[in-house]
Design a protein around this motif. Sequence first.
Motif, PDB file in Angstrom:
ATOM      1  N   GLY A   1      13.998  29.238  30.150  1.00  0.00           N
ATOM      2  CA  GLY A   1      13.184  28.471  31.078  1.00  0.00           C
ATOM      3  C   GLY A   1      12.273  27.529  30.323  1.00  0.00           C
ATOM      4  N   GLY A   2      11.232  27.091  31.003  1.00  0.00           N
ATOM      5  CA  GLY A   2      10.298  26.150  30.408  1.00  0.00           C
ATOM      6  C   GLY A   2      10.037  24.990  31.344  1.00  0.00           C
ATOM      7  N   SER A   3       8.998  24.244  31.029  1.00  0.00           N
ATOM      8  CA  SER A   3       8.593  23.139  31.891  1.00  0.00           C
ATOM      9  C   SER A   3       9.388  21.864  31.661  1.00  0.00           C
ATOM     10  N   ALA A   4      10.120  21.771  30.542  1.00  0.00           N
ATOM     11  CA  ALA A   4      10.910  20.572  30.250  1.00  0.00           C
ATOM     12  C   ALA A   4      12.261  20.638  30.955  1.00  0.00           C
ATOM     13  N   GLU A   5      12.842  19.477  31.185  1.00  0.00           N
ATOM     14  CA  GLU A   5      14.187  19.434  31.753  1.00  0.00           C
ATOM     15  C   GLU A   5      15.181  19.971  30.723  1.00  0.00           C
ATOM     16  N   PRO A   6      16.120  20.826  31.128  1.00  0.00           N
ATOM     17  CA  PRO A   6      17.115  21.328  30.184  1.00  0.00           C
ATOM     18  C   PRO A   6      17.941  20.188  29.599  1.00  0.00           C
ATOM     19  N   GLY A   7      18.289  20.314  28.320  1.00  0.00           N
ATOM     20  CA  GLY A   7      19.111  19.312  27.657  1.00  0.00           C
ATOM     21  C   GLY A   7      20.583  19.644  27.760  1.00  0.00           C
ATOM     22  N   PRO A   8      21.429  18.878  27.090  1.00  0.00           N
ATOM     23  CA  PRO A   8      22.871  19.113  27.157  1.00  0.00           C
ATOM     24  C   PRO A   8      23.308  20.404  26.479  1.00  0.00           C
ATOM     25  N   VAL A   9      22.499  20.914  25.538  1.00  0.00           N
ATOM     26  CA  VAL A   9      22.808  22.172  24.853  1.00  0.00           C
ATOM     27  C   VAL A   9      21.954  23.277  25.456  1.00  0.00           C
ATOM     28  N   LEU A  10      22.568  24.386  25.812  1.00  0.00           N
ATOM     29  CA  LEU A  10      21.821  25.501  26.381  1.00  0.00           C
ATOM     30  C   LEU A  10      20.711  25.937  25.435  1.00  0.00           C
ATOM     31  N   ARG A  11      19.570  26.291  25.995  1.00  0.00           N
ATOM     32  CA  ARG A  11      18.426  26.659  25.157  1.00  0.00           C
ATOM     33  C   ARG A  11      18.752  27.811  24.212  1.00  0.00           C
ATOM     34  N   GLU A  12      19.536  28.782  24.671  1.00  0.00           N
ATOM     35  CA  GLU A  12      19.834  29.933  23.821  1.00  0.00           C
ATOM     36  C   GLU A  12      20.827  29.592  22.703  1.00  0.00           C
ATOM     37  N   LEU A  13      21.400  28.388  22.748  1.00  0.00           N
ATOM     38  CA  LEU A  13      22.337  27.958  21.712  1.00  0.00           C
ATOM     39  C   LEU A  13      21.707  26.955  20.749  1.00  0.00           C
ATOM     40  N   MET A  14      20.449  26.599  20.969  1.00  0.00           N
ATOM     41  CA  MET A  14      19.752  25.704  20.052  1.00  0.00           C
ATOM     42  C   MET A  14      19.113  26.521  18.930  1.00  0.00           C
ATOM     43  N   ALA A  15      18.997  25.914  17.754  1.00  0.00           N
ATOM     44  CA  ALA A  15      18.348  26.571  16.620  1.00  0.00           C
ATOM     45  C   ALA A  15      16.859  26.255  16.638  1.00  0.00           C
ATOM     46  N   TYR A  16      16.055  27.291  16.556  1.00  0.00           N
ATOM     47  CA  TYR A  16      14.599  27.160  16.579  1.00  0.00           C
ATOM     48  C   TYR A  16      14.028  27.438  15.191  1.00  0.00           C
ATOM     49  N   GLU A  17      12.943  26.756  14.855  1.00  0.00           N
ATOM     50  CA  GLU A  17      12.238  27.000  13.596  1.00  0.00           C
ATOM     51  C   GLU A  17      11.503  28.334  13.696  1.00  0.00           C
ATOM     52  N   LEU A  18      11.704  29.213  12.727  1.00  0.00           N
ATOM     53  CA  LEU A  18      11.095  30.530  12.774  1.00  0.00           C
ATOM     54  C   LEU A  18       9.750  30.596  12.070  1.00  0.00           C
ATOM     55  N   GLY A  19       9.448  29.633  11.199  1.00  0.00           N
ATOM     56  CA  GLY A  19       8.196  29.717  10.463  1.00  0.00           C
ATOM     57  C   GLY A  19       8.117  31.030   9.701  1.00  0.00           C
ATOM     58  N   SER A  20       7.010  31.723   9.817  1.00  0.00           N
ATOM     59  CA  SER A  20       6.816  32.965   9.062  1.00  0.00           C
ATOM     60  C   SER A  20       7.744  34.096   9.488  1.00  0.00           C
ATOM     61  N   ALA A  21       8.384  33.988  10.630  1.00  0.00           N
ATOM     62  CA  ALA A  21       9.393  34.975  11.005  1.00  0.00           C
ATOM     63  C   ALA A  21      10.642  34.855  10.147  1.00  0.00           C
ATOM     64  N   SER A  22      10.637  33.922   9.193  1.00  0.00           N
ATOM     65  CA  SER A  22      11.698  33.838   8.181  1.00  0.00           C
ATOM     66  C   SER A  22      11.572  34.951   7.154  1.00  0.00           C
ATOM     67  N   LYS A  23      10.388  35.529   7.006  1.00  0.00           N
ATOM     68  CA  LYS A  23      10.142  36.474   5.910  1.00  0.00           C
ATOM     69  C   LYS A  23      10.993  37.741   5.983  1.00  0.00           C
ATOM     70  N   PRO A  24      11.323  38.278   7.166  1.00  0.00           N
ATOM     71  CA  PRO A  24      12.230  39.428   7.172  1.00  0.00           C
ATOM     72  C   PRO A  24      13.598  39.127   6.549  1.00  0.00           C
ATOM     73  N   TYR A  25      14.030  37.879   6.590  1.00  0.00           N
ATOM     74  CA  TYR A  25      15.286  37.510   5.934  1.00  0.00           C
ATOM     75  C   TYR A  25      15.115  37.589   4.421  1.00  0.00           C
ATOM     76  N   ALA A  26      13.974  37.122   3.916  1.00  0.00           N
ATOM     77  CA  ALA A  26      13.694  37.226   2.482  1.00  0.00           C
ATOM     78  C   ALA A  26      13.605  38.684   2.058  1.00  0.00           C
ATOM     79  N   GLY A  27      12.988  39.512   2.908  1.00  0.00           N
ATOM     80  CA  GLY A  27      12.877  40.921   2.578  1.00  0.00           C
ATOM     81  C   GLY A  27      14.221  41.616   2.524  1.00  0.00           C
TER      82      GLY A  27
END
Length: 354
Positions: A49-75
Amino acid sequence: MTDTTAAPVTAPVPPAATARVLAEAARAVDAPDLVLAVSRNGVRTVHTGGSAEPGPVLRELMAYELGSASKPYAGLLLARLVAQGRVRYEDRAADLLAPGFPVHPAVRRITLRHLLTHTSGLPGLPADFYPQAVPRWSTDPYGGYPADRVVRAFLRARPRHRPGTRWHYSNFAVSVLGHTLAAATGTPWEVLLHQQVLAPLGLEATRVRPGPDGTDAVGHRRDGTPVPALDTGGFTAAGAVRATPLDLLTFLEAHTGGAAGSPTDSSLAAALTEVTRPVLRRGLRHAHTHTLTWFQHPTPYGPVLFHAGATLGQQAFLGFRPGTGLAVAATATRRVHRADTFVATAYGLLTETP
């Protein structure tokens, strides 16, 4: 350190009930794009969901920036390299990164474990990071600080306290870990992460660089204007991972057993077990517990492990309850404001639902 908290047995929750919980939770989050995803023993429920109009790619199929949630991958990467015998947690970073280079005695004592667990004594970011970052804080604070500069800053550092004695969250330290593992294995960080973590877990929609046009989520400022894609510069290991919510569930399911069960590779299975073990406590009465890479909290349903992250225009939350098969992944493009409820909402899905 062991954790003897047992998770109570709960009855299976129908997917329809989970869908209602996610829809209700989504109403509490103000975001242009939002994905809340839950896996229960491999059975997935996803709300978008969200307040923006959905784009041509489903939201669950888009890649999101994880920021510090990247650290479990490093671990997980470090834990697997240790399980393979290629490095040890107690290896000294300076010896692997620049053998024979003269460094401060405290820097010489910093180990790979110290870097990952935020107990190295290093600050959150190098002192000389801020002069170049402040003029472009809202557009590109990290891109002008490359890998060689991160390494030089580490080798000339003066830790604030003796390694292993205090906890202080540090993007600097985890970034140094990434460069150290690359030096120790003779393999670039991006390649190493793909070989040891992403490919074995089947994370085909997870990467550390922007993907083809239209495949990445676009962050937003509070006024709704788009934010440029994140360039982490030399801080790749600390915050560069991008992933789709579905790949995030796959990553978390590997930690819980999920639909696919335990990995057949012994070093990967050992690493997944290792990163869930508590290794330190901190704070008043040692109330805060951490594994190698996850924050751990108690709940009425058993302990939860989680990590959140944010970039200039996006947010992510990853969490799971060991031994129960429950995993929660949440992503959003965001409008930054004081009343932001994204993390609290995702955390509630992990800790408050049976």
